[in-house]
Design a protein around this motif. Structure first.
Motif, PDB file in Angstrom:
ATOM      1  N   PRO A  12       0.832  -1.216   0.000  1.00  0.00           N
ATOM      2  CA  PRO A  12       0.000   0.000   0.000  1.00  0.00           C
ATOM      3  C   PRO A  12       0.848   1.240   0.000  1.00  0.00           C
ATOM      4  O   PRO A  12       1.921   1.294   0.580  1.00  0.00           O
ATOM      5  N   LYS A  14       0.854   5.630   0.382  1.00  0.00           N
ATOM      6  CA  LYS A  14       0.169   6.795   0.915  1.00  0.00           C
ATOM      7  C   LYS A  14       0.793   8.037   0.331  1.00  0.00           C
ATOM      8  O   LYS A  14       1.950   8.072   0.024  1.00  0.00           O
ATOM      9  N   SER A 276      -5.739   2.456  -1.340  1.00  0.00           N
ATOM     10  CA  SER A 276      -4.319   2.499  -0.987  1.00  0.00           C
ATOM     11  C   SER A 276      -3.457   1.741  -1.985  1.00  0.00           C
ATOM     12  O   SER A 276      -2.255   1.996  -2.115  1.00  0.00           O
TER      13      SER A 276
END
Length: 775
Positions: A12, A14, A276
């Motif tokens: 994932p 960010k 994500s």
């Protein structure tokens, strides 16, 4: 990518939303960008690839070697190639394509002589620069080809210097899983394909399987050979009430160019967008109307019968597409690992290619980047073979949790390429990409023999143009070469002379009438306030005295006309005008067009500046937002600063506001928007002076008269107008983020050399600087 792909290296992310590559062939995924809120869009705009304007401001000539440096940087990025000494490229990783148009046989003289005809080129490209006269092989110079490296493969010494972690540790290559599966010699493309049994083992969708009843075959039934085309594929998915469903697909051609990039609306209700991983949100996907069936039809139409799909954990992508394709290379299985585990795509990209992908500051994965990376990994494997890859000791490097450990080992491939002063062609090869070269058959060069160059030879310029429209979207780097007949030597000399006279006449004004008792010193001071003056001549042939003022630059003459024509001087209404000759008949049109030149849109001219002007300007820099460059010309003889300057701003609006301030009461300067592009000013300054009595008409030489009477499509004037438009149409079809160069190489002959000219821009950068948008 969805969670199931996490095992192959997709974690994932960010941060900010990442940029999508628009697709001109199938329908761009620009919907995603258009739906971002204003703050995110501004952040994305700040990261657009752009060229430095400052380094073009000093009139410096860009050499062929410096041009080559820039092209290599565009391919490899700032961490692999030293900063070019001639110009700067920022945010290279946001470039989508590089396209170079070469107008063989044309020079600076063509551009200046037919300035009005080159309407599109001078308005579209903000960055223009001079080139030296060409050597024996202009194309080889700008690509950086060495005599010993014309053949496609890299030199032998380079092949033995690939990145290796084994310099300190002895490795038993026979125990490496890659060597055990493929042997130690180089393998063919067909050997890298998954067999039907392997596809069955790794759960690829196959015809006849119970869970693939509704899957659509790609209809690829051609005979696969080692020359079959490769296509990188990557998909993003979400979770719906029925399971995983497709939300985005990216397809990358072997040339490295994205040929399909689509957002997809799932058929069922979305339970989790998996943002994500995918970067997809409800807001982004709401306006999308493309369905899975639409994508299946597009993919079937795009893939040729012998296409080979390349991806990382490609079984998941094909299942999301609900499609069956028999010829696949899965890089997670190609780079075999011990005990059935798989290397992550991010790890392979870093260690093998020297690339950072799936960076933490990005919002989700970039499917196009992942597809292109898988394609590059496959080509790397085919080029260097299992033994060279085994020597990297991937298993040992993968045991480290941090990639910092890998960076302590010997240099990656890109660094090795740079170490040998390689060509652009070899840089592309190190990235797993090919170069597209379109040219007339009669003008083919040694570049055509390179294995990493897809050369298409055409019978005419028209055919080159037609092929360019089709082929350019498939490649990340393209060279399109048109060829034109240069001026005959006698006409070249005459045209150079006429150009010098034309600009001299355009920079000359007649003013009067004045009284016989006029203050001549005061009049000279008045006219000099508008710009540097070459000469002031008192004319007594008329009933009342007139002045002939010859300015050094066009802006001074134009400013004098605009400021003084029709005003009262010592009680007499004077007229200020240019001499009327056959060379100045279109002067008003030319001045108007010069003002609209993209290079002049954000540039202003100021007269009356002092030696402390620059310091004063910088002290009040808050008043002049967007100032990019201060150009203070110096006298070539004594080196002193002249009393005029040019200020270059990012936008037309910033330049307009600054002009209002600087010509106001506080600064008391005279000025207007610039007329002379810096490349042209440099050229004119270097020309020898022409002595010509004021008002004398120039009769066109018979050679030119005869030429102009026969209006043929290959006449230089007609060619400039026609091909300027044609290239403009092709330019508009390029995707945003394309670095585009127009090169007029110049000519070299026993009768004399003509310097070249270059125009450069990044498509969306240039369009964002248009005057309408700035205002």
């Amino acid at each position: 990518m969805e969670p199931e792909k996490e095992r192959t290296g997709r974690t994932p992310k960010k941060g900010r939303k990442r940029r999508l590559v628009p697709n001109k062939l199938v329908g761009a995924s620009e919907v995603m960008r258009d739906r971002w809120d204003l703050e995110e869009r501004q952040q994305s705009e700040a990261k657009k690839a752009r060229l430095s304007a400052i380094l073009f401001a000093g009139n410096r000539e860009i050499t062929h070697g410096q041009l080559c440096e820039l092209l290599k940087r565009a391919v490899l990025g700032k961490f692999s190639v030293p900063k070019p000494s001639g110009c700067q490229l920022f945010h290279q990783n946001h470039l989508n394509n590089v396209v170079v148009f070469i107008l063989q046989g044309m020079s600076q003289l063509h551009f200046y002589r037919f300035y009005l005809e080159f309407g599109f080129l001078r308005k579209a490209f903000r960055h223009k620069f001079c080139l030296p006269p060409p050597s024996s092989d202009f194309l080889a110079d700008i690509i950086g080809l060495q005599k010993k490296q014309i053949i496609g493969d890299l030199p032998k010494e380079m092949e033995g210097s690939l990145p290796s972690s084994s310099s300190k540790v002895s490795i038993n290559l026979q125990n490496d899983p890659i060597v055990q599966k493929y042997g130690s010699k180089k393998v063919s493309l067909t050997r890298c394909l998954l067999t039907k049994e392997e596809m069955k083992t790794y759960h690829f969708p196959l015809q006849g399987f119970p869970d693939c009843e509704n899957f659509v075959p790609t209809k690829c039934c051609g005979s696969i050979t080692d020359n079959s085309p490769l296509f990188g594929l990557d998909c993003e998915m979400c979770l719906t009430s029925k399971g995983r469903e497709l939300t985005r697909i990216s397809l990358v051609a072997e040339g490295g160019c994205c040929v399909m990039d689509e957002l997809v609306k799932p058929d069922n209700k979305i339970v989790d967008y998996l943002t994500s991983f995918s970067g997809i949100t409800k807001k982004i996907l709401n306006p999308v109307t493309t369905t899975l069936k639409d994508v299946q039809r597009q993919l079937k139409a795009l893939l040729p019968p012998n296409a080979v799909l390349v991806g990382h954990s490609l079984d998941l992508d094909l299942r999301a597409l609900k499609m069956i394709h028999p010829y696949v290379i899965d890089t997670s299985l190609l780079y075999v690992r011990e005990q059935g585990r798989r290397f992550k795509l991010k790890f392979l990209a870093k260690v093998i290619l020297g690339k950072d992908i799936q960076c933490p500051d990005r919002f989700g994965h970039d499917a196009t980047e992942d597809a292109r990376t898988a394609l590059e990994l496959a080509r790397y494997f085919l080029k260097y073979g299992p033994k060279k890859i085994a020597e990297l000791n991937l298993e040992a490097l993968a045991s480290h949790q941090e990639l910092e450990a890998a960076r302590l080992e010997p240099k990656n491939t890109a660094e090795v390429v740079q170490q040998l002063n390689t060509s652009v062609l070899e840089c592309l090869d190190s990235m797993g990409q090919k170069l597209l070269f379109l040219t007339r058959e009669a003008d083919a060069t040694e570049l055509s023999s390179s294995k990493n160059c897809q050369t298409i030879k055409c019978l005419s310029n028209k055919e080159v143009l037609e092929q360019a429209r089709v082929e350019i979207p498939r490649f990340t780097f393209s060279i399109v070469q048109f060829s034109f007949e240069p001026f005959p030597p006698n006409l070249t000399e005459e045209m150079s002379k006429r150009m010098r006279i034309k600009w001299m006449e355009m920079s000359t004004v007649y003013a009067g009438p004045f009284s016989k008792t006029c203050n001549l010193r005061a009049l000279k001071r008045l006219f000099k306030s508008f710009g540097p003056v070459r000469s002031v001549t008192l004319i007594l042939e008329t009933h009342q005295p007139h002045l002939c003022i010859q300015y050094e630059i066009l802006e001074g003459a134009q400013l004098a006309i605009e400021s003084l024509d029709g005003i009262l001087v010592e009680g007499t209404c004077i007229k200020v005008q240019r001499p009327v000759t056959e060379l100045t008949l279109d002067c008003d049109i030319l001045v108007n067009e010069l003002e609209q030149d993209s290079e002049n849109q954000g540039t202003i001219y100021l007269s009356g500046v002092s030696e402390t002007f620059k310091e004063h300007l910088l002290q009040q820099s808050s008043l002049f937002l967007g100032l990019e460059a201060v150009i203070l010309p110096k006298d070539l003889k004594n080196g002193k600063q002249k009393k005029y300057c040019f200020l270059r701003f990012k936008t037309f609006g910033s330049a307009q506001r600054a002009l209002g301030i600087l010509t106001g009461e506080n600064w008391k300067l005279k000025g207007r928007h610039a007329l002379t592009p810096r490349h042209l000013h440099s050229w004119l300054r270097g020309l020898p002076s022409e002595s010509r009595p004021p008002g004398l008409h120039v009769i066109p030489p018979p050679s030119e008269q005869e030429t102009l009477q026969v209006v043929k499509v290959d006449h230089p004037k007609i060619a400039a107008w026609r091909w300027g438009r044609k290239i403009g149409e092709l330019y508009h079809s390029l995707c945003p983020g394309t670095l585009c160069l127009i090169l007029l190489p110049g000519t070299e002959s026993t009768h004399g050399s003509l310097s070249g000219l270059g125009l450069m821009g990044i498509k969306d950068e240039e369009e964002s600087n248009s005057p309408n948008e700035c205002l």
